[in-house]
Design a protein around this motif. Structure first.
Motif, PDB file in Angstrom:
ATOM      1  N   ASN A 253     -44.926 -14.778  11.914  1.00  0.00           N
ATOM      2  CA  ASN A 253     -44.461 -13.488  12.454  1.00  0.00           C
ATOM      3  C   ASN A 253     -43.546 -13.653  13.667  1.00  0.00           C
ATOM      4  N   SER A 254     -42.776 -14.717  13.685  1.00  0.00           N
ATOM      5  CA  SER A 254     -41.921 -14.989  14.838  1.00  0.00           C
ATOM      6  C   SER A 254     -40.751 -14.024  14.963  1.00  0.00           C
ATOM      7  N   ASP A 255     -40.416 -13.310  13.871  1.00  0.00           N
ATOM      8  CA  ASP A 255     -39.227 -12.463  13.896  1.00  0.00           C
ATOM      9  C   ASP A 255     -39.531 -10.975  14.002  1.00  0.00           C
ATOM     10  N   ILE A 256     -40.790 -10.593  14.220  1.00  0.00           N
ATOM     11  CA  ILE A 256     -41.114  -9.171  14.318  1.00  0.00           C
ATOM     12  C   ILE A 256     -41.106  -8.731  15.774  1.00  0.00           C
ATOM     13  N   SER A 257     -41.079  -7.420  15.987  1.00  0.00           N
ATOM     14  CA  SER A 257     -41.030  -6.886  17.353  1.00  0.00           C
ATOM     15  C   SER A 257     -42.362  -7.099  18.068  1.00  0.00           C
ATOM     16  N   ILE A 258     -42.317  -6.953  19.400  1.00  0.00           N
ATOM     17  CA  ILE A 258     -43.536  -7.110  20.200  1.00  0.00           C
ATOM     18  C   ILE A 258     -44.565  -6.057  19.815  1.00  0.00           C
ATOM     19  N   ASP A 259     -44.106  -4.822  19.628  1.00  0.00           N
ATOM     20  CA  ASP A 259     -45.037  -3.751  19.254  1.00  0.00           C
ATOM     21  C   ASP A 259     -45.752  -4.062  17.949  1.00  0.00           C
ATOM     22  N   GLU A 260     -45.010  -4.568  16.976  1.00  0.00           N
ATOM     23  CA  GLU A 260     -45.622  -4.914  15.696  1.00  0.00           C
ATOM     24  C   GLU A 260     -46.588  -6.092  15.854  1.00  0.00           C
ATOM     25  N   PHE A 261     -46.183  -7.058  16.674  1.00  0.00           N
ATOM     26  CA  PHE A 261     -46.999  -8.257  16.873  1.00  0.00           C
ATOM     27  C   PHE A 261     -48.349  -7.906  17.485  1.00  0.00           C
ATOM     28  N   THR A 262     -48.350  -6.978  18.431  1.00  0.00           N
ATOM     29  CA  THR A 262     -49.598  -6.650  19.131  1.00  0.00           C
ATOM     30  C   THR A 262     -50.610  -5.959  18.243  1.00  0.00           C
ATOM     31  N   LYS A 263     -50.182  -5.531  17.061  1.00  0.00           N
ATOM     32  CA  LYS A 263     -51.099  -4.898  16.112  1.00  0.00           C
ATOM     33  C   LYS A 263     -51.819  -5.916  15.228  1.00  0.00           C
ATOM     34  N   LEU A 264     -51.457  -7.191  15.367  1.00  0.00           N
ATOM     35  CA  LEU A 264     -52.012  -8.213  14.478  1.00  0.00           C
ATOM     36  C   LEU A 264     -53.343  -8.791  14.973  1.00  0.00           C
ATOM     37  N   GLY A 265     -53.667  -8.520  16.230  1.00  0.00           N
ATOM     38  CA  GLY A 265     -54.900  -9.059  16.787  1.00  0.00           C
ATOM     39  C   GLY A 265     -56.084  -8.127  16.604  1.00  0.00           C
ATOM     40  N   ASP A 266     -57.225  -8.540  17.113  1.00  0.00           N
ATOM     41  CA  ASP A 266     -58.446  -7.745  17.033  1.00  0.00           C
ATOM     42  C   ASP A 266     -58.467  -6.699  18.153  1.00  0.00           C
TER      43      ASP A 266
ATOM     44  N   LEU B 225     -52.751 -15.244  21.673  1.00  0.00           N
ATOM     45  CA  LEU B 225     -51.323 -15.529  21.650  1.00  0.00           C
ATOM     46  C   LEU B 225     -50.716 -14.656  22.750  1.00  0.00           C
ATOM     47  N   VAL B 226     -49.854 -15.220  23.557  1.00  0.00           N
ATOM     48  CA  VAL B 226     -49.311 -14.470  24.694  1.00  0.00           C
ATOM     49  C   VAL B 226     -47.788 -14.539  24.709  1.00  0.00           C
ATOM     50  N   TYR B 227     -47.199 -13.492  25.265  1.00  0.00           N
ATOM     51  CA  TYR B 227     -45.740 -13.372  25.406  1.00  0.00           C
ATOM     52  C   TYR B 227     -45.484 -13.054  26.872  1.00  0.00           C
ATOM     53  N   ILE B 228     -45.128 -14.062  27.640  1.00  0.00           N
ATOM     54  CA  ILE B 228     -44.963 -13.915  29.088  1.00  0.00           C
ATOM     55  C   ILE B 228     -43.568 -13.379  29.384  1.00  0.00           C
ATOM     56  N   THR B 229     -43.505 -12.247  30.054  1.00  0.00           N
ATOM     57  CA  THR B 229     -42.211 -11.658  30.411  1.00  0.00           C
ATOM     58  C   THR B 229     -41.778 -12.009  31.824  1.00  0.00           C
TER      59      THR B 229
END
Length: 290
Positions: A162-175, A223-227
């Motif tokens: 899922n490296s190419d999806i948006s941050i909003d979409e990515f955050t829906k993949l976790g628990d 999984l984290v996305y540091i801004t």
């Protein structure tokens, strides 16, 4: 000469002398009266109290600590009696020893009146105390052990696919969990406190603006996305002056009280007549004689 008169230690010596000279003439020079005897019954009493509180026997180190505490109390108690602090006051030894502690605190307060230069020197010497931890702003998703038999593998699969999806979409993949998907400018120590483990340390050398992981916390695998990241910073002296003054006063009080206790106990002889392990006995004698 002026510099010598401003020395805090000289003030300490003079004030201490002034306090104790009033009762110095009452001290009996007979060494036997200044002897402190710790025997088996004393040790048994200490151990019994400890066992009542902790439901177990003290370790060798704990027993040594109990004996040292009792010795300090006895020294302070006897000195308190010499100063007639027990006059019309029916209190136990601990209370009298506390009175001696109060006096040494007063001595410390009179001695320790730091100027700006003293505080700056203290600040420079103890700068690590005032270092503000790193701050992070980041998105995160978490995979828990409750919901996944192998959350590490699950996190890796999500990251790879899922490296190419948006941050909003990515955050829906976790628990779903009771903490936010996005943290803004949170200090590293607070982050560790909220999520558990050492998640902040795992993020120290990670790149910005990309999903990285897996990183473990007390809740599971992240999984984290540091801004944004701010490195640890040392606040200026002006910003921390009040805190520095408080810490300086506290440290100087402890130091002064310990110096007074060491000076007082020199006039006492310790006789350990208890059947103690040689290691404990050596530790006690060394500590009391230091």
């Amino acid at each position: 000469m002026k510099k010598l008169l401003k020395e805090p230690f000289l003030h300490f010596v003079l004030i201490g002398f002034a306090i104790f000279i009033v009762y110095a003439f009452t001290v009996d020079e007979n060494d036997s009266e200044n002897a402190i005897i710790i025997d088996d019954s004393d040790i048994s009493h200490m151990v019994s109290i400890w066992e009542l509180q902790w439901q177990r026997k003290p370790t060798s180190e704990e027993l040594a600590g109990l004996i040292n505490k009792t010795l300090k109390q006895e020294v302070m108690y006897r000195e308190a009696l010499k100063m007639n602090l027990d006059h019309n006051d029916e209190v136990i030894k601990r209370r009298l020893a506390q009175k001696m502690d109060f006096i040494t605190s007063d001595v410390s307060a009179m001695v320790n009146n730091p100027n700006e230069e003293d505080l700056k020197e203290y600040y420079n010497k103890h700068s690590e105390r005032y270092m503000r931890p790193a701050q992070y702003s980041f998105y995160q998703v978490c995979f828990t052990y409750d919901n996944h038999s192998d959350p590490v593998t699950q996190a890796k699969l999500v990251l790879e696919n899922n490296s190419d999806i948006s941050i909003d979409e990515f955050t829906k993949l976790g628990d779903p969990l009771p903490f936010p998907f996005y943290y803004e400018s949170i200090y590293a120590n607070k982050l560790n406190s909220e999520l558990g483990g050492n998640i902040a340390e795992s993020m120290e050398n990670q790149p910005l603006n990309q999903w990285i992981g897996p990183i473990e916390s007390g809740f599971g695998i992240h999984l984290v996305y540091i801004t944004e990241k701010t490195d640890p910073q040392l606040p200026s002296f002006a910003q921390m002056k009040d805190v520095i003054k408080r810490d300086y006063d506290y440290d100087m009080e402890l130091d002064s009280r310990e110096k007074i206790y060491k000076n007082i106990k020199k006039s006492y002889d310790l006789k350990l007549e208890a059947n103690l392990d040689s290691e404990i006995k050596e530790k006690i004698l060394t500590e009391f004689g230091s």
